[in-house]
Design a protein around this motif. Structure first.
Motif, short mmCIF file in Angstrom:
data_model
loop_
_atom_site.label_atom_id
_atom_site.label_comp_id
_atom_site.label_asym_id
_atom_site.label_seq_id
_atom_site.Cartn_x
_atom_site.Cartn_y
_atom_site.Cartn_z
N LEU A 258 -3.44 46.13 37.75
CA LEU A 258 -4.24 47.35 37.74
C LEU A 258 -3.65 48.36 38.73
CD1 LEU A 258 -7.85 45.87 37.62
CD2 LEU A 258 -6.28 46.39 35.74
N THR A 259 -3.74 49.62 38.37
CA THR A 259 -3.23 50.71 39.20
C THR A 259 -4.39 51.34 39.95
OG1 THR A 259 -1.46 51.17 37.61
CG2 THR A 259 -1.99 52.90 39.21
N LEU A 260 -4.33 51.28 41.26
CA LEU A 260 -5.39 51.82 42.10
C LEU A 260 -4.94 53.15 42.69
CD1 LEU A 260 -6.53 48.57 43.97
CD2 LEU A 260 -7.29 49.47 41.75
N ASP A 261 -5.51 54.24 42.20
CA ASP A 261 -5.18 55.55 42.75
C ASP A 261 -5.75 55.73 44.15
OD1 ASP A 261 -3.81 56.20 40.51
OD2 ASP A 261 -5.25 57.66 39.74
N GLN A 262 -6.86 55.05 44.41
CA GLN A 262 -7.52 55.19 45.70
C GLN A 262 -8.24 53.91 46.05
OE1 GLN A 262 -10.37 58.39 45.79
NE2 GLN A 262 -10.75 58.24 47.98
N THR A 263 -8.23 53.54 47.30
CA THR A 263 -9.00 52.38 47.77
C THR A 263 -9.88 52.84 48.92
OG1 THR A 263 -7.25 51.67 49.29
CG2 THR A 263 -7.26 50.70 47.08
N LEU A 264 -11.13 52.36 48.92
CA LEU A 264 -12.10 52.72 49.96
C LEU A 264 -12.61 51.43 50.60
CD1 LEU A 264 -14.12 55.42 47.99
CD2 LEU A 264 -12.33 55.81 49.69
N ALA A 265 -12.28 51.25 51.86
CA ALA A 265 -12.71 50.06 52.59
C ALA A 265 -13.89 50.42 53.49
CB ALA A 265 -11.56 49.50 53.42
N PHE A 266 -14.99 49.70 53.33
CA PHE A 266 -16.17 49.90 54.15
C PHE A 266 -16.42 48.65 55.00
CE2 PHE A 266 -16.70 52.61 50.45
CZ PHE A 266 -17.16 53.81 51.01
N PRO A 267 -17.21 48.77 56.07
CA PRO A 267 -17.52 47.58 56.88
C PRO A 267 -18.27 46.54 56.06
CG PRO A 267 -18.11 49.61 58.04
CD PRO A 267 -17.78 50.00 56.63
N ASP A 268 -18.15 45.29 56.47
CA ASP A 268 -18.87 44.21 55.82
C ASP A 268 -20.37 44.49 55.85
OD1 ASP A 268 -19.22 41.82 54.49
OD2 ASP A 268 -18.95 40.55 56.26
N HIS A 269 -21.06 44.23 54.73
CA HIS A 269 -22.51 44.44 54.58
C HIS A 269 -22.86 45.93 54.66
CE1 HIS A 269 -23.18 40.10 55.00
NE2 HIS A 269 -22.41 40.15 56.06
N HIS A 270 -21.94 46.81 54.31
CA HIS A 270 -22.19 48.24 54.40
C HIS A 270 -23.38 48.65 53.53
CE1 HIS A 270 -21.30 52.48 54.95
NE2 HIS A 270 -21.26 52.66 53.64
N ASN A 271 -24.25 49.48 54.09
CA ASN A 271 -25.37 50.03 53.33
C ASN A 271 -24.92 51.34 52.68
OD1 ASN A 271 -27.36 48.05 53.95
ND2 ASN A 271 -27.52 48.89 56.00
N PHE A 272 -24.62 51.26 51.41
CA PHE A 272 -24.07 52.41 50.70
C PHE A 272 -25.11 53.52 50.54
CE2 PHE A 272 -21.32 48.93 49.39
CZ PHE A 272 -20.07 49.51 49.50
N GLU A 273 -24.61 54.75 50.59
CA GLU A 273 -25.41 55.93 50.31
C GLU A 273 -24.69 56.76 49.26
OE1 GLU A 273 -26.03 57.98 53.94
OE2 GLU A 273 -27.16 56.34 54.89
N SER A 274 -25.44 57.65 48.63
CA SER A 274 -24.85 58.47 47.56
C SER A 274 -23.63 59.25 48.06
CB SER A 274 -25.90 59.42 47.00
OG SER A 274 -26.94 58.71 46.37
N ASP A 275 -23.67 59.66 49.32
CA ASP A 275 -22.54 60.43 49.86
C ASP A 275 -21.24 59.63 49.86
OD1 ASP A 275 -24.21 62.54 50.27
OD2 ASP A 275 -24.46 62.23 52.43
#
Length: 343
Positions: A258-275
């Motif tokens: 798979l070709t990944l144009d972008q990767t976003l790494a967040f902290p473990d157990h990250h509480n995602f928000e719409s932003d």
């Protein structure tokens, strides 16, 4: 002593050496606490059913929850009624709670929610794991065996089988926190009765059982529909992960072509928000199954194609054989081997 510190400075890093006195104090406190449980001056509580604790000796994720999922399914396949307890890391509140399919993630924590959805076993969370076991057995008295997701260091819970999980970090520099990654001294912890060691990485640092970690062949959308992972080859993709080792997920995706144009790494157990996802509108976004339990339930999710890619995790058959051999006598009324209540 000077030679020891010089060798450590050269081989383990100057910051670790500066923190070495704190690590030594940490080690003394751990040994004292262990001795108090062994002498019965601190009480450990048993519940009349076998308890398996799956945890880490090294700080950070190493594959505990995938192993718990594999264990629950293995035991369910044998017709055993299995329950799972957890502290529910990063959840809101400290109350004792049964995790249901509709329980908000912020109340249960992401990993208990994932375990519930993947196995449909009874799952309870509490600030103290003994409280969770007590509530689980009160609600489901036919439970034959309890699995504890994390908690090797929670000696207040009497356990019958202890399993330590290691990834490719091994024991790091071999020092206790904060000078190193160890929660407990190693290999001293192993000599204190650890039953099974499972390596979840590709390069085990010492003896133990191995496991296979690979991505599933199908990705899953929020509506439950599946998409063949191979069909995504050649498409422009974004990958995100809020786990202990995001790069491992990204590398596995690339290994599948798979070709990944972008990767976003967040902290473990990250509480995602719409932003977190606002800039990804209109794109195909791949995430882990653990992240998906949060992302799929988000309100106001931007218009994007979000697909969870589950992890296919399989300990070697010899691991399950060794586990079954330890459990066979425990499924009759016998005292726990790891109660820490006797010398």
């Amino acid at each position: 002593m000077k030679q020891i510190l010089l060798k450590a400075w050269l081989g383990r890093g100057w910051l670790a050496c500066l923190l070495w006195p704190l690590a030594q104090a940490h080690g003394l406190a751990l040994r004292l606490r262990w001795a108090l449980y062994r002498k019965g001056l601190l009480a450990s509580e048993g519940f009349g059913v076998p308890v398996i604790v799956v945890g880490n000796v090294v700080a950070g994720g190493g594959g505990k929850t995938p192993l718990v999922l594999a264990l629950v399914k293995h035991l369910q396949a044998q017709g055993l009624s299995v329950g799972v307890v957890s502290r529910g890391y990063a959840r809101a509140g400290h109350s004792t709670l049964e995790v249901g399919l509709q329980t908000p993630i912020y109340q249960s924590g992401d990993e208990p929610a994932l375990i519930k959805r993947a196995t449909d076993a009874p799952v309870f969370v509490a600030a103290q794991r003994t409280q969770a076991v007590r509530a689980l057995l009160a609600a489901y008295p036919a439970t034959r065996l309890v699995l504890c997701d994390d908690g090797l260091q929670h000696y207040a819970l009497r356990r019958d089988v202890e399993i330590a999980v290691f990834d490719d970090r091994g024991v790091g520099n071999g020092w206790l926190m904060p000078a190193g990654p160890l929660r407990e001294p190693w290999p001293e912890r192993q000599r204190r009765g650890l039953d099974l060691v499972l390596h979840t990485g590709q390069q085990p640092a010492f003896e133990g059982f191995s496991s296979r970690r690979a991505l599933a062949d199908q990705a899953i959308g929020a509506d439950g529909r599946t998409v063949a992972l191979g069909s995504l080859q050649g498409q422009r993709l974004v990958a995100l992960a809020g786990i202990a080792s995001p790069d491992a997920f990204f590398d596995m995706l690339r290994a599948r072509g798979l070709t990944l144009d972008q990767t976003l790494a967040f902290p473990d157990h990250h509480n995602f928000e719409s932003d977190d996802l606002a800039a990804l509108a209109g794109q195909t976004v791949l995430c882990t199954e653990k992240d998906a339990v949060k992302l799929f339930s988000m309100h106001g999710l931007p218009s994007l194609r979000l697909l969870a890619v589950p992890l296919a995790f399989a300990p070697e058959p010899a691991f399950f054989a060794a586990l079954d051999a330890r459990l066979a006598p425990l499924l009759s009324p016998l005292p726990s081997r790891h109660g820490h209540q006797t010398t």
